[in-house]
Design an enzyme around this catalytic site. Sequence first.
Site, PDB file in Angstrom:
ATOM      1  N   PHE A 116       0.852  -1.183   0.000  1.00  0.00           N
ATOM      2  CA  PHE A 116       0.000   0.000   0.000  1.00  0.00           C
ATOM      3  C   PHE A 116       0.889   1.235   0.000  1.00  0.00           C
ATOM      4  N   GLY A 147       4.186  13.058   3.928  1.00  0.00           N
ATOM      5  CA  GLY A 147       3.590  11.996   4.727  1.00  0.00           C
ATOM      6  C   GLY A 147       2.202  12.389   5.157  1.00  0.00           C
ATOM      7  N   ARG A 179      11.674 -11.094  41.908  1.00  0.00           N
ATOM      8  CA  ARG A 179      12.954 -10.471  42.209  1.00  0.00           C
ATOM      9  C   ARG A 179      12.957  -9.969  43.654  1.00  0.00           C
ATOM     10  N   GLN A 215       7.860   0.659  44.046  1.00  0.00           N
ATOM     11  CA  GLN A 215       7.731  -0.273  42.921  1.00  0.00           C
ATOM     12  C   GLN A 215       6.250  -0.516  42.584  1.00  0.00           C
ATOM     13  N   GLN A 216       5.417  -0.569  43.599  1.00  0.00           N
ATOM     14  CA  GLN A 216       3.980  -0.753  43.355  1.00  0.00           C
ATOM     15  C   GLN A 216       3.435   0.384  42.501  1.00  0.00           C
ATOM     16  N   TYR A 217       3.874   1.588  42.845  1.00  0.00           N
ATOM     17  CA  TYR A 217       3.347   2.725  42.091  1.00  0.00           C
ATOM     18  C   TYR A 217       3.913   2.766  40.676  1.00  0.00           C
ATOM     19  N   ARG A 218       5.051   2.103  40.475  1.00  0.00           N
ATOM     20  CA  ARG A 218       5.581   2.044  39.113  1.00  0.00           C
ATOM     21  C   ARG A 218       4.875   0.981  38.280  1.00  0.00           C
ATOM     22  N   GLY A 250      18.811  -3.983  35.743  1.00  0.00           N
ATOM     23  CA  GLY A 250      19.807  -4.413  34.767  1.00  0.00           C
ATOM     24  C   GLY A 250      19.303  -5.527  33.860  1.00  0.00           C
ATOM     25  N   GLU A 258      -0.111   4.854  10.329  1.00  0.00           N
ATOM     26  CA  GLU A 258      -1.574   4.981  10.363  1.00  0.00           C
ATOM     27  C   GLU A 258      -1.989   6.347  10.915  1.00  0.00           C
TER      28      GLU A 258
HETATM   29  C1  LIG Z   1      24.582  -1.704  30.514  1.00  0.00           C
HETATM   30  C2  LIG Z   1      24.924  -2.059  31.924  1.00  0.00           C
HETATM   31  C3  LIG Z   1      26.243  -2.124  32.323  1.00  0.00           C
HETATM   32  C4  LIG Z   1      26.586  -2.480  33.618  1.00  0.00           C
HETATM   33  N1  LIG Z   1      27.910  -2.564  33.974  1.00  0.00           N
HETATM   34  C5  LIG Z   1      28.235  -3.029  35.216  1.00  0.00           C
HETATM   35  C6  LIG Z   1      29.599  -3.244  35.601  1.00  0.00           C
HETATM   36  O1  LIG Z   1      30.521  -2.999  34.817  1.00  0.00           O
HETATM   37  N2  LIG Z   1      29.868  -3.755  36.828  1.00  0.00           N
HETATM   38  C7  LIG Z   1      28.872  -4.039  37.712  1.00  0.00           C
HETATM   39  O2  LIG Z   1      29.172  -4.490  38.804  1.00  0.00           O
HETATM   40  N3  LIG Z   1      27.565  -3.836  37.404  1.00  0.00           N
HETATM   41  C8  LIG Z   1      27.224  -3.352  36.180  1.00  0.00           C
HETATM   42  N4  LIG Z   1      25.899  -3.170  35.845  1.00  0.00           N
HETATM   43  C9  LIG Z   1      24.847  -3.536  36.799  1.00  0.00           C
HETATM   44  C10 LIG Z   1      24.144  -2.327  37.400  1.00  0.00           C
HETATM   45  O3  LIG Z   1      24.994  -1.672  38.265  1.00  0.00           O
HETATM   46  C11 LIG Z   1      22.843  -2.812  38.078  1.00  0.00           C
HETATM   47  O4  LIG Z   1      21.982  -3.241  37.082  1.00  0.00           O
HETATM   48  C12 LIG Z   1      22.214  -1.717  38.900  1.00  0.00           C
HETATM   49  O5  LIG Z   1      22.946  -1.516  40.042  1.00  0.00           O
HETATM   50  C13 LIG Z   1      20.772  -2.050  39.295  1.00  0.00           C
HETATM   51  O6  LIG Z   1      20.720  -3.240  40.005  1.00  0.00           O
HETATM   52  P1  LIG Z   1      19.751  -4.420  39.577  1.00  0.00           P
HETATM   53  O7  LIG Z   1      19.754  -4.531  38.124  1.00  0.00           O
HETATM   54  O8  LIG Z   1      20.109  -5.605  40.338  1.00  0.00           O
HETATM   55  O9  LIG Z   1      18.310  -3.917  40.006  1.00  0.00           O
HETATM   56  P2  LIG Z   1      17.542  -4.309  41.335  1.00  0.00           P
HETATM   57  O10 LIG Z   1      18.276  -3.786  42.499  1.00  0.00           O
HETATM   58  O11 LIG Z   1      17.229  -5.748  41.317  1.00  0.00           O
HETATM   59  O12 LIG Z   1      16.220  -3.505  41.128  1.00  0.00           O
HETATM   60  C14 LIG Z   1      15.152  -4.040  40.352  1.00  0.00           C
HETATM   61  C15 LIG Z   1      13.969  -3.107  40.513  1.00  0.00           C
HETATM   62  O13 LIG Z   1      13.516  -3.122  41.857  1.00  0.00           O
HETATM   63  C16 LIG Z   1      13.464  -1.840  42.386  1.00  0.00           C
HETATM   64  N5  LIG Z   1      13.826  -1.870  43.800  1.00  0.00           N
HETATM   65  C17 LIG Z   1      14.829  -2.545  44.382  1.00  0.00           C
HETATM   66  N6  LIG Z   1      14.859  -2.286  45.688  1.00  0.00           N
HETATM   67  C18 LIG Z   1      13.859  -1.417  45.959  1.00  0.00           C
HETATM   68  C19 LIG Z   1      13.393  -0.736  47.121  1.00  0.00           C
HETATM   69  N7  LIG Z   1      13.964  -0.919  48.297  1.00  0.00           N
HETATM   70  N8  LIG Z   1      12.368   0.122  46.994  1.00  0.00           N
HETATM   71  C20 LIG Z   1      11.784   0.323  45.800  1.00  0.00           C
HETATM   72  N9  LIG Z   1      12.162  -0.289  44.674  1.00  0.00           N
HETATM   73  C21 LIG Z   1      13.199  -1.146  44.748  1.00  0.00           C
HETATM   74  C22 LIG Z   1      14.455  -1.031  41.569  1.00  0.00           C
HETATM   75  O14 LIG Z   1      14.089   0.325  41.550  1.00  0.00           O
HETATM   76  C23 LIG Z   1      14.342  -1.678  40.205  1.00  0.00           C
HETATM   77  O15 LIG Z   1      13.323  -1.096  39.487  1.00  0.00           O
HETATM   78  C24 LIG Z   1      25.557  -2.783  34.551  1.00  0.00           C
HETATM   79  C25 LIG Z   1      24.216  -2.691  34.142  1.00  0.00           C
HETATM   80  C26 LIG Z   1      23.893  -2.337  32.855  1.00  0.00           C
HETATM   81  C27 LIG Z   1      22.441  -2.266  32.453  1.00  0.00           C
HETATM   82  C1  LIG Z   2       7.226   1.331  10.340  1.00  0.00           C
HETATM   83  C2  LIG Z   2       6.480   2.156   9.341  1.00  0.00           C
HETATM   84  C3  LIG Z   2       5.724   1.560   8.366  1.00  0.00           C
HETATM   85  C4  LIG Z   2       5.038   2.321   7.410  1.00  0.00           C
HETATM   86  N1  LIG Z   2       4.342   1.685   6.428  1.00  0.00           N
HETATM   87  C5  LIG Z   2       3.761   2.434   5.429  1.00  0.00           C
HETATM   88  C6  LIG Z   2       3.119   1.815   4.320  1.00  0.00           C
HETATM   89  O1  LIG Z   2       3.035   0.584   4.236  1.00  0.00           O
HETATM   90  N2  LIG Z   2       2.602   2.593   3.332  1.00  0.00           N
HETATM   91  C7  LIG Z   2       2.685   3.958   3.389  1.00  0.00           C
HETATM   92  O2  LIG Z   2       2.201   4.621   2.474  1.00  0.00           O
HETATM   93  N3  LIG Z   2       3.276   4.581   4.435  1.00  0.00           N
HETATM   94  C8  LIG Z   2       3.821   3.863   5.447  1.00  0.00           C
HETATM   95  N4  LIG Z   2       4.467   4.485   6.497  1.00  0.00           N
HETATM   96  C9  LIG Z   2       4.573   5.954   6.505  1.00  0.00           C
HETATM   97  C10 LIG Z   2       3.686   6.601   7.553  1.00  0.00           C
HETATM   98  O3  LIG Z   2       2.352   6.496   7.175  1.00  0.00           O
HETATM   99  C11 LIG Z   2       4.126   8.058   7.715  1.00  0.00           C
HETATM  100  O4  LIG Z   2       5.390   8.021   8.312  1.00  0.00           O
HETATM  101  C12 LIG Z   2       3.175   8.848   8.576  1.00  0.00           C
HETATM  102  O5  LIG Z   2       2.035   9.120   7.840  1.00  0.00           O
HETATM  103  C13 LIG Z   2       3.758  10.169   9.061  1.00  0.00           C
HETATM  104  O6  LIG Z   2       4.160  10.954   7.977  1.00  0.00           O
HETATM  105  P1  LIG Z   2       5.639  11.550   7.922  1.00  0.00           P
HETATM  106  O7  LIG Z   2       6.578  10.536   8.374  1.00  0.00           O
HETATM  107  O8  LIG Z   2       5.829  12.072   6.556  1.00  0.00           O
HETATM  108  O9  LIG Z   2       5.628  12.716   8.958  1.00  0.00           O
HETATM  109  P2  LIG Z   2       5.427  14.269   8.625  1.00  0.00           P
HETATM  110  O10 LIG Z   2       4.053  14.482   8.145  1.00  0.00           O
HETATM  111  O11 LIG Z   2       6.534  14.760   7.810  1.00  0.00           O
HETATM  112  O12 LIG Z   2       5.553  14.869  10.073  1.00  0.00           O
HETATM  113  C14 LIG Z   2       6.837  15.165  10.637  1.00  0.00           C
HETATM  114  C15 LIG Z   2       6.614  15.878  11.944  1.00  0.00           C
HETATM  115  O13 LIG Z   2       6.012  17.146  11.692  1.00  0.00           O
HETATM  116  C16 LIG Z   2       4.838  17.287  12.452  1.00  0.00           C
HETATM  117  N5  LIG Z   2       3.860  18.043  11.678  1.00  0.00           N
HETATM  118  C17 LIG Z   2       3.552  17.901  10.381  1.00  0.00           C
HETATM  119  N6  LIG Z   2       2.565  18.767  10.065  1.00  0.00           N
HETATM  120  C18 LIG Z   2       2.237  19.433  11.182  1.00  0.00           C
HETATM  121  C19 LIG Z   2       1.265  20.445  11.489  1.00  0.00           C
HETATM  122  N7  LIG Z   2       0.446  20.922  10.590  1.00  0.00           N
HETATM  123  N8  LIG Z   2       1.198  20.880  12.767  1.00  0.00           N
HETATM  124  C20 LIG Z   2       2.015  20.397  13.706  1.00  0.00           C
HETATM  125  N9  LIG Z   2       2.959  19.455  13.453  1.00  0.00           N
HETATM  126  C21 LIG Z   2       3.068  18.977  12.206  1.00  0.00           C
HETATM  127  C22 LIG Z   2       4.366  15.883  12.728  1.00  0.00           C
HETATM  128  O14 LIG Z   2       3.612  15.833  13.908  1.00  0.00           O
HETATM  129  C23 LIG Z   2       5.660  15.117  12.845  1.00  0.00           C
HETATM  130  O15 LIG Z   2       6.136  15.196  14.152  1.00  0.00           O
HETATM  131  C24 LIG Z   2       5.112   3.731   7.469  1.00  0.00           C
HETATM  132  C25 LIG Z   2       5.850   4.338   8.476  1.00  0.00           C
HETATM  133  C26 LIG Z   2       6.541   3.578   9.407  1.00  0.00           C
HETATM  134  C27 LIG Z   2       7.333   4.250  10.478  1.00  0.00           C
END
Ligand SMILES: Cc1cc2nc3c(=O)[nH]c(=O)nc-3n(C[C@H](O)[C@H](O)[C@H](O)COP(=O)(O)OP(=O)(O)OC[C@H]3O[C@@H](n4cnc5c(N)ncnc54)[C@H](O)[C@@H]3O)c2cc1C
Ligand SMILES: Cc1cc2nc3c(=O)[nH]c(=O)nc-3n(C[C@H](O)[C@H](O)[C@H](O)COP(=O)(O)OP(=O)(O)OC[C@H]3O[C@@H](n4cnc5c(N)ncnc54)[C@H](O)[C@@H]3O)c2cc1C
Lengths: 715, 715
Positions: free
Chosen positions: B176, B184, B353, B373-376, B446, B469
């Site tokens: 289409f 667009g 967890r 966490q509940q509120y999230r 993490g 759409e």
């Molecule tokens: C890209 C990436 C790179 C990293 N690199 C390293 C690295 O090099 N070395 C390293 O040691 N670690 C690394 N980490 C790990 C990172 O430090 C941990 O992911 C981070 O500390 C969060 O811990 P967690 O994932 O265990 O989350 P958790 O502690 O398990 O938390 C999970 C969820 O529970 C919620 N939660 C936990 N406790 C509570 C509470 N008391 N109250 C409310 N909510 C709570 C948290 O908000 C979270 O949404 C990396 C992580 C990422 C994503």
């Molecule tokens: C994954 C994917 C699949 C798709 N598949 C199809 C497909 O099968 N066939 C097809 O025909 N199309 C397809 N599309 C295209 C899609 O329909 C268009 O991307 C969409 O209609 C938005 O148009 P645009 O990208 O040109 O945005 P634009 O119209 O260029 O808008 C760009 C920005 O300007 C803002 N803007 C534009 N005009 C105004 C205004 N008057 N006031 C305020 N803000 C404005 C918009 O809000 C937007 O943030 C696809 C797109 C995606 C991402």
Amino acid sequence: MTSMVAGINQIIKKNGLPKQVLPEIFSRKDIFPDLHLLDGPLKVYRSQSSFDWRKLRLIVEDEESWKLRYKVWNFMENNPLFFRSHETLPLDVQRHQATKRVYTLYNEKFYGLEEYMERPDLSGKYSSAMISYDPNVSVKLSLAFGMFPNTIRTLGSDRTLDIVNENLNAENAGSFALTEIAHGSNARGMRTTATFEKETKTFVLNTPDFEAAKCWVGNLGKTCTHAIVYAQLYTPDGKCHGLNAFVVPIRDKKTLLAFPGVVVGDLGEKIALNGVDNGFVLFNNYKIPKDYMLSKTGDVDDAGNFISQFKDPKKRMGKSLGALSGGRVGICEIASTYGVKAITIATRYAAARQQFGPEDSNVEYPVIEYQAQQYRMLPHLAAVYAVQFFSTFIGKIYGDMTMKLLMGEDMATAGMEIHALSSVGKPICAWTVRDVIQECREACGGHGYLKCARLGDLRNENDANCTYEGENNILIQQGSNFLINTRAKGWSAFGEVSPLGSVDFLKNGEEIKKLKWSWTQTNVAMKPENLLTIFNWICVHLLERTYDKVKQLQASGQSQFDIRNNSQVFYAINLAKAYGHRSLFEVFYQKVQSLTPSPERDVLSKLLSLYGANVIVNNYIGTLYEGSFVEMGLNVCEILQSGILGILPILKLEAVTLVDAIAPPDFIINSPLGMSDGRIYDHLKSVIYQTPGTFERPEWWKDISYRDYIVKSNL
Amino acid sequence: MTSMVAGINQIIKKNGLPKQVLPEIFSRKDIFPDLHLLDGPLKVYRSQSSFDWRKLRLIVEDEESWKLRYKVWNFMENNPLFFRSHETLPLDVQRHQATKRVYTLYNEKFYGLEEYMERPDLSGKYSSAMISYDPNVSVKLSLAFGMFPNTIRTLGSDRTLDIVNENLNAENAGSFALTEIAHGSNARGMRTTATFEKETKTFVLNTPDFEAAKCWVGNLGKTCTHAIVYAQLYTPDGKCHGLNAFVVPIRDKKTLLAFPGVVVGDLGEKIALNGVDNGFVLFNNYKIPKDYMLSKTGDVDDAGNFISQFKDPKKRMGKSLGALSGGRVGICEIASTYGVKAITIATRYAAARQQFGPEDSNVEYPVIEYQAQQYRMLPHLAAVYAVQFFSTFIGKIYGDMTMKLLMGEDMATAGMEIHALSSVGKPICAWTVRDVIQECREACGGHGYLKCARLGDLRNENDANCTYEGENNILIQQGSNFLINTRAKGWSAFGEVSPLGSVDFLKNGEEIKKLKWSWTQTNVAMKPENLLTIFNWICVHLLERTYDKVKQLQASGQSQFDIRNNSQVFYAINLAKAYGHRSLFEVFYQKVQSLTPSPERDVLSKLLSLYGANVIVNNYIGTLYEGSFVEMGLNVCEILQSGILGILPILKLEAVTLVDAIAPPDFIINSPLGMSDGRIYDHLKSVIYQTPGTFERPEWWKDISYRDYIVKSNL
Ligand SMILES: Cc1cc2nc3c(=O)[nH]c(=O)nc-3n(C[C@H](O)[C@H](O)[C@H](O)COP(=O)(O)OP(=O)(O)OC[C@H]3O[C@@H](n4cnc5c(N)ncnc54)[C@H](O)[C@@H]3O)c2cc1C
Ligand SMILES: Cc1cc2nc3c(=O)[nH]c(=O)nc-3n(C[C@H](O)[C@H](O)[C@H](O)COP(=O)(O)OP(=O)(O)OC[C@H]3O[C@@H](n4cnc5c(N)ncnc54)[C@H](O)[C@@H]3O)c2cc1C
């Protein structure tokens, strides 16, 4: 070398026109290209702006900072190893590429110890330069050759100096292993053990089960030779002395094969940052020399006695994990870097992309001309400036503090404050930029959904900022705790805990509490100083409200643990966020205050008003009414809204130039939607046509017309 | 077949215990597995919930819907072509896989024309079943074999029926093509041309330049044989008759090679949905038979005269683009599908967890025990239910309407209303789920950042819902336009434009306007009927405020075009969103009202209160004060907040079971964090250990120890 600019400066100096003296650095055409000469759809906006983007560029960051950035960027652009591709490469290739780039960059010593001693605050800018190219390189490099040796330097003794010296020459590569599969935020609960064995004078490392495997460790998956490992220390008497850090050899330096007793593997694909090999490790009676304990906060003597100057194990652990605080400061800069790229791409696109126009005319308007699009872009542009100023600020005070610590000064109070400030600043910066990127992605419409637009990558990369270096939601509690604990000692206590000035204003809490909204005119309410007053009041109100809640829970007999957890939602969380928002606003405010009157100051001042008013409208209107800051009948929502609506069309004219002032070069932007000439279609065509396979019939075309693979089900 | 359940039902019926009659379908153990028997950390929560998740499952969707879903899912699980992998496969492999899966599924005819005639509303559930497995398959299939033939059926004549019949047998595959590189949202501005040539009785298609290339067209990149192309129609007299649709052969059905005159290519990698080959096409004097014009809204006779029953070209274009409205309805269901998966993963993870626990104890709490966490989680769980009920509702009324249209009924008024409702419903559903997924991602810490957790994929996939759409921000204007235009005719006009009931309440606008907040007690304010009153007032207030703004701009002499654009921010946009929020709330409310008293009704009612109160607290508190709905001194923010805080610990006990009621099977969830047994570490270990290469040394290990690739710069 005397450039033309230098020459003109000479003449001007002679003729006494000091106002027009242009800095020498303006002659650096890499840093200050002639953007106004570029033909394309951005030209008209560039010609309409009221200020000199080059001057603003030097307000945002100083000369040294830009020079360092361009040193890194120019090197990359001139080295084929740093070519850019728009396709997702296989995981293994991403790692390989990142690894080679890390060693190549490290070899250049762009910013070594010497540079650090002179300008410690530039360390964030150095990382930022790498990150804006590709965060993988920066993350790997700073773990291997930054965090690893720094932790040893801070927590280790003379016995571990060899490892640091080898690291300096890239003869080993480090990683930092704290997190375990089942324990992240709750470090105290970790279960990897290090048991001292008197006979062999070694520590025996063990991982009880998969849940206690160290994990997420950057560089551990494939490339590091060593890791700093945090483990529960056991002495021969069977006593546990809590988490302590050890340097642990993981792989042979030459063969890169893991040592016996070490089961080390790769964690696999992530949402992004796939050039970084995050890994996990399990130890099986793995022995390391006694000397490899990082012994500054606690040591074991040959007889197996644990010795430490810290009596309280919690304090010891706090000290030992202290190495982490720099990470949070770093995240602010990383978030800022992503935000700058996203807003650059989306603003330029909005100014170049035309859509719709007045009825019955063939004219089409750039979408930035529409109010709706302006409100989607400009507050985020203001927010990016706020994050950028804040990250520069906190990087500077953190650098200063580290220097003073090295000189032996007592920085305990400042340390506490920066701990609190970075604990709210890091989440606010990460979340602000999360929202910036998302809106930029959507604002670029369909073309923003192309991978080559880069907004998806930026979102996926920034996402990690919300989690590592302290999960945002956990971390932010450190900020509210600090405020509540200080408040418990009376408002005046804030005068003593704030050498950095982030909460000093709270010493006047009692007076601030009594303030009322007193501005009926929009342009008065929108003045930065009045917005600051509003932020001050919000902080005081939310602190008082949260403190009351805490006291109320105390009175009902809840435990400390329960009180903290049950005072979060709508109380401590809102308080911590307000502290963060106010801090960003205030740093931006002080920056503007520090400038002499100029067009650059004027535009920044408008940006500041927009940032502040918008944060208040979107987060705190309810608070203002609920706390009776506002008298009934006064429509403050409308006042601020009309202030914002008034600023939008003004800043629309400045937006492209505001972005020019902060944008990295095109080589770094690397998005057809965001190049400095704004010729979006030419760049799109060039990317699409040059992608291998664009016009080819797929090899599997037969599976469309002859479908012999279909097995009809007999369900 | 008499199952045990059926037997028991018989006995119960005889013995007159109607309350315990269990539906026959409960014996389907695929749809209703014995979750309570699963050992693991979720068991304790399952045992605490107050209701029967199986009964709730049938409230959420009816038997037929679940049976259709499981027909699709079971087929996939039993066909090796539908194996799941956690790695990112090369782009070409993703397309190949998706293509084979499309033909295999289409061959099964799970939901064909016959099923559609019986239950048109199930078309969304059929798509949802595929989408929850993998959106690529669903998008490709529904474009190739749904949207393509349907558009021809709706807009074409007998002359194009052959193509439809071939399509039914998968002998061709459609796409289409509306969007162009430079146009667009503004379809009117498109520049592809179709010029009628009398001599050859053909239309000659031309693309003036790259900016006019059709693009983003799903299936066009590599796989389709035909496209529906919208082009500006020119007759031999040189007159332009606006956009019209044509069926255009693109590739040879057997060789899949593009025809001469057609330059077709692939748009390259996207943020997600990479199994779909979105493409672009340029035509160069490409001739298609006259019969291939879709001629229902306008035709060209052999002499080259344009004939149409629509005098107004805008109306004609509106009709010709009318085929798009079903797409918006579909997006609501797609968003719902993503939301269900994300909240399932994050809720189960939060219950499994553990992190932290009371001081000086070794107990650790599941993180769902923490208020923060509940509120999230819980408001997002409520939002997912709201989206799910709304998408089912709008799918049903859209299906009904389509059927009635087929039977020749005049559905003009309902058509206008569903246009407006879907124009706000689609953006609100897409944005709501965007926020659900993001919070779920962060809430899993993490491990949520692992690719195999799937939350990153879900985010990237849902992202497209905001754009295609109808770009959300453009689309939502259709909703506010509808309201403002009707309002201009007086409040009573709403009684005539709302056969579906979405704006019927506005006929009482004058009375609603006078309402005031009158509840001082939390539990009264939180009652769904009172929250509905608040939503009603908000809509009326924002409509009045926006209407005033429009009149004011009119009075100042602005053009229609400018008025619309300058009344968006804080006015029309807020109004449209409120219409959307209220609609979601009201559909949920009516659903609850329709249920007989039961534990399932009770828990839904709480979920509804949580959803409503939270939407109000986060979006409309300022509006309530600003519009003086609330008397000064009344702290409504606090009232609603304490209502929310009161519900959290209650729903915490139900959360796992609430998720069970909507969750697809583990094969579909496919995330180690979200499996129904909650054994997160076992699943994580299994994924990580079985990923190829996890424990291997990389082939390029030498580049770590021997770095001969480094070329020192001479900068
Ligand atoms: C890209 C990436 C790179 C990293 N690199 C390293 C690295 O090099 N070395 C390293 O040691 N670690 C690394 N980490 C790990 C990172 O430090 C941990 O992911 C981070 O500390 C969060 O811990 P967690 O994932 O265990 O989350 P958790 O502690 O398990 O938390 C999970 C969820 O529970 C919620 N939660 C936990 N406790 C509570 C509470 N008391 N109250 C409310 N909510 C709570 C948290 O908000 C979270 O949404 C990396 C992580 C990422 C994503
Ligand atoms: C994954 C994917 C699949 C798709 N598949 C199809 C497909 O099968 N066939 C097809 O025909 N199309 C397809 N599309 C295209 C899609 O329909 C268009 O991307 C969409 O209609 C938005 O148009 P645009 O990208 O040109 O945005 P634009 O119209 O260029 O808008 C760009 C920005 O300007 C803002 N803007 C534009 N005009 C105004 C205004 N008057 N006031 C305020 N803000 C404005 C918009 O809000 C937007 O943030 C696809 C797109 C995606 C991402």
